[in-house]
Motif scaffolding. Structure first.
Motif, PDB file in Angstrom:
ATOM      1  N   TYR A  77       0.804  -1.212   0.000  1.00 19.12           N
ATOM      2  CA  TYR A  77       0.000   0.000   0.000  1.00 19.12           C
ATOM      3  C   TYR A  77       0.844   1.272   0.000  1.00 19.12           C
ATOM      4  O   TYR A  77       0.430   2.302  -0.520  1.00 19.12           O
ATOM      5  CB  TYR A  77      -0.951   0.009   1.200  1.00 19.12           C
ATOM      6  CG  TYR A  77      -2.073  -0.988   1.092  1.00 19.12           C
ATOM      7  CD1 TYR A  77      -3.210  -0.714   0.328  1.00 19.12           C
ATOM      8  CD2 TYR A  77      -2.010  -2.214   1.740  1.00 19.12           C
ATOM      9  CE1 TYR A  77      -4.244  -1.626   0.223  1.00 19.12           C
ATOM     10  CE2 TYR A  77      -3.041  -3.134   1.644  1.00 19.12           C
ATOM     11  CZ  TYR A  77      -4.150  -2.835   0.885  1.00 19.12           C
ATOM     12  OH  TYR A  77      -5.173  -3.756   0.769  1.00 19.12           O
ATOM     13  N   LYS A  84      -1.537   5.158  -6.687  1.00 23.62           N
ATOM     14  CA  LYS A  84      -2.527   4.082  -6.613  1.00 23.62           C
ATOM     15  C   LYS A  84      -3.922   4.630  -6.309  1.00 23.62           C
ATOM     16  O   LYS A  84      -4.917   4.141  -6.857  1.00 23.62           O
ATOM     17  CB  LYS A  84      -2.119   3.063  -5.544  1.00 23.62           C
ATOM     18  CG  LYS A  84      -0.957   2.191  -5.950  1.00 23.62           C
ATOM     19  CD  LYS A  84      -0.628   1.180  -4.862  1.00 23.62           C
ATOM     20  CE  LYS A  84       0.486   0.243  -5.296  1.00 23.62           C
ATOM     21  NZ  LYS A  84       0.822  -0.752  -4.264  1.00 23.62           N
ATOM     22  N   GLN A  85      -3.982   5.639  -5.449  1.00 23.30           N
ATOM     23  CA  GLN A  85      -5.287   6.220  -5.124  1.00 23.30           C
ATOM     24  C   GLN A  85      -5.899   6.906  -6.335  1.00 23.30           C
ATOM     25  O   GLN A  85      -7.100   6.765  -6.617  1.00 23.30           O
ATOM     26  CB  GLN A  85      -5.154   7.210  -3.960  1.00 23.30           C
ATOM     27  CG  GLN A  85      -6.477   7.702  -3.407  1.00 23.30           C
ATOM     28  CD  GLN A  85      -7.346   6.580  -2.886  1.00 23.30           C
ATOM     29  OE1 GLN A  85      -6.936   5.846  -1.989  1.00 23.30           O
ATOM     30  NE2 GLN A  85      -8.545   6.418  -3.442  1.00 23.30           N
ATOM     31  N   ALA A  88      -7.115   4.237  -8.720  1.00 24.59           N
ATOM     32  CA  ALA A  88      -8.363   3.625  -8.249  1.00 24.59           C
ATOM     33  C   ALA A  88      -9.567   4.521  -8.536  1.00 24.59           C
ATOM     34  O   ALA A  88     -10.625   4.050  -8.976  1.00 24.59           O
ATOM     35  CB  ALA A  88      -8.267   3.330  -6.754  1.00 24.59           C
ATOM     36  N   THR A 108      -4.118  -2.340  -5.127  1.00 21.24           N
ATOM     37  CA  THR A 108      -4.787  -1.324  -5.944  1.00 21.24           C
ATOM     38  C   THR A 108      -6.222  -1.726  -6.243  1.00 21.24           C
ATOM     39  O   THR A 108      -7.126  -0.876  -6.258  1.00 21.24           O
ATOM     40  CB  THR A 108      -4.011  -1.076  -7.254  1.00 21.24           C
ATOM     41  OG1 THR A 108      -2.639  -0.829  -6.950  1.00 21.24           O
ATOM     42  CG2 THR A 108      -4.571   0.132  -7.992  1.00 21.24           C
ATOM     43  N   GLY A 177      -4.821  -6.314 -10.841  1.00 20.24           N
ATOM     44  CA  GLY A 177      -3.571  -5.626 -10.582  1.00 20.24           C
ATOM     45  C   GLY A 177      -2.411  -6.442 -11.121  1.00 20.24           C
ATOM     46  O   GLY A 177      -2.597  -7.352 -11.925  1.00 20.24           O
ATOM     47  N   ASP A 212       0.349   0.741 -11.142  1.00 22.24           N
ATOM     48  CA  ASP A 212       1.154   1.960 -11.085  1.00 22.24           C
ATOM     49  C   ASP A 212       2.462   1.760 -11.847  1.00 22.24           C
ATOM     50  O   ASP A 212       2.878   0.630 -12.137  1.00 22.24           O
ATOM     51  CB  ASP A 212       1.408   2.378  -9.636  1.00 22.24           C
ATOM     52  CG  ASP A 212       2.349   1.443  -8.912  1.00 22.24           C
ATOM     53  OD1 ASP A 212       3.570   1.652  -9.006  1.00 22.24           O
ATOM     54  OD2 ASP A 212       1.864   0.495  -8.259  1.00 22.24           O
TER      55      ASP A 212
END
Length: 257
Positions: A77, A84-85, A88, A108, A177, A212
Motif C-alpha cells: 500500500y 494508486k489512489q 483507483a 490497488t 492488478g 502503477d
C-alpha cells in the motif's frame, strides 16, 4: 541502436553468461560508459538484474536471499500510494451502476473496491478479502465472495474451489492488478496464486488493469495474462512514453492519471 533494443540485448547477454561489464558493453554497443551505467541502473530498478561495481549480474545467478520475493499486501500500500489512489478513482469511473464486476486480489484493486463502495449499486464477485470488507456495507450492493484456499500474503482466496465458484459466471468487467507488467510478457506475478485470474478474465467482456508505473517492465516468475487480453490499462503519468506507445500498439486503451 535505440535504448530499448540495447537494454534487451544486455538482458540477452545476461541469460548467456550471467555477468556483464560496463567497459565491455561500451565497446560492443559503441556507447559511452555513462549511458551504459544508466541502462543498468534502470534495468535494476525494473527488477531485471543486480548491479555491482563496473557491471551487472543476472538475477537467476544470485543467492535466493538476494532475489526479489513476493511482498506481503500490507507493504504494497505504501509503494506509490498517491498514484494508486488516483488510479483507483479513475478506474472506478469506468463502470456504471448496475454493472457486474469481478475484482481480483491486490492492493490497488482493493482501493478500486473502496471507491465503488462510496456509491454502491453494483454486483461484485471477488476473492479479495480486503475488497469484500470495503464493499459489504455499500448501498444496493450484491456481493459474492468466492470460496477457496486462503493466502495470507495477499489476503485472498485461490485454488480449485475458488476457480469452480467462477464457473458459469458472466460479468461486465474485471479489475486486475499486477506484480509486474510488460508489453511483451503481459501481467506477471511472483506468487503461486495466479491461475484464478485467467479464469476471471474468461468470465468478463472487459479487462481493466490497474497498475502503477513502478510495475512497468518488471517480470515475475509466472505469467498471469497476456498483454493482448487487457482492454484498458489505468496507470500514472510516470509511465515511459515508449512503454505507453507499446501498449497502445497492442490495441490497449492507456489512461494516465
Amino acid at each position: 541502436m535505440n535504448p530499448l533494443k540495447r537494454r534487451e540485448k544486455i538482458l540477452e547477454l545476461l541469460t548467456q553468461r550471467e555477468q556483464v561489464e560496463v567497459k565491455e558493453l561500451s565497446g560492443m554497443f559503441d556507447t559511452s560508459e555513462v549511458t551504459l551505467r544508466s541502462d543498468l541502473k534502470l534495468l535494476e530498478q525494473q527488477g531485471k538484474l543486480k548491479r555491482f561495481f563496473g557491471g551487472a549480474q543476472a538475477l537467476h545467478s544470485l543467492p535466493l536471499s538476494q532475489k526479489e520475493q513476493e511482498q506481503n499486501i500490507e507493504s504494497r500500500y505504501d509503494i506509490n500510494k498517491d498514484s494508486k489512489q488516483r488510479i483507483a478513482m479513475a478506474a472506478a469511473e469506468l463502470v456504471t451502476k448496475g454493472d457486474s464486476i469481478i475484482i481480483d486480489s491486490g492492493s490497488t484493486t482493493h482501493l478500486v473496491a473502496a471507491e465503488l463502495a462510496k456509491s454502491g449499486g453494483y454486483t461484485v464477485v471477488t476473492n479479495n478479502l480486503p475488497a469484500s470488507s470495503a464493499l459489504m456495507d455499500a448501498p444496493e450492493m450484491t456481493l459474492v465472495i468466492v470460496g477457496g484456499t486462503y493466502r495470507s500474503k495477499t489476503k485472498s482466496l485461490h485454488g480449485y474451489q475458488a476457480e469452480q465458484c467462477l464457473q458459469n459466471v458472466q460479468a461486465d468487467v474485471l479489475f486486475v492488478g499486477a506484480d509486474g507488467i510488460d508489453p511483451d510478457k503481459g501481467i506477471t506475478t511472483f506468487n503461486e496464486g495466479y491461475a484464478i485470474t485467467d479464469v476471471m478474465a474468461k468470465c468478463v467482456q472487459k479487462v481493466i488493469a490497474v497498475v502503477d508505473s513502478s510495475k512497468m517492465g518488471r517480470i515475475g516468475f509466472n505469467r498471469v495474462l497476456e498483454a493482448q487480453r487487457i482492454d484498458t490499462l489505468v496507470t500514472d503519468k510516470a509511465i515511459a512514453p515508449e512503454t505507453k506507445a507499446q501498449f497502445e500498439a497492442l490495441g490497449i486503451d492507456v489512461i494516465t492519471v
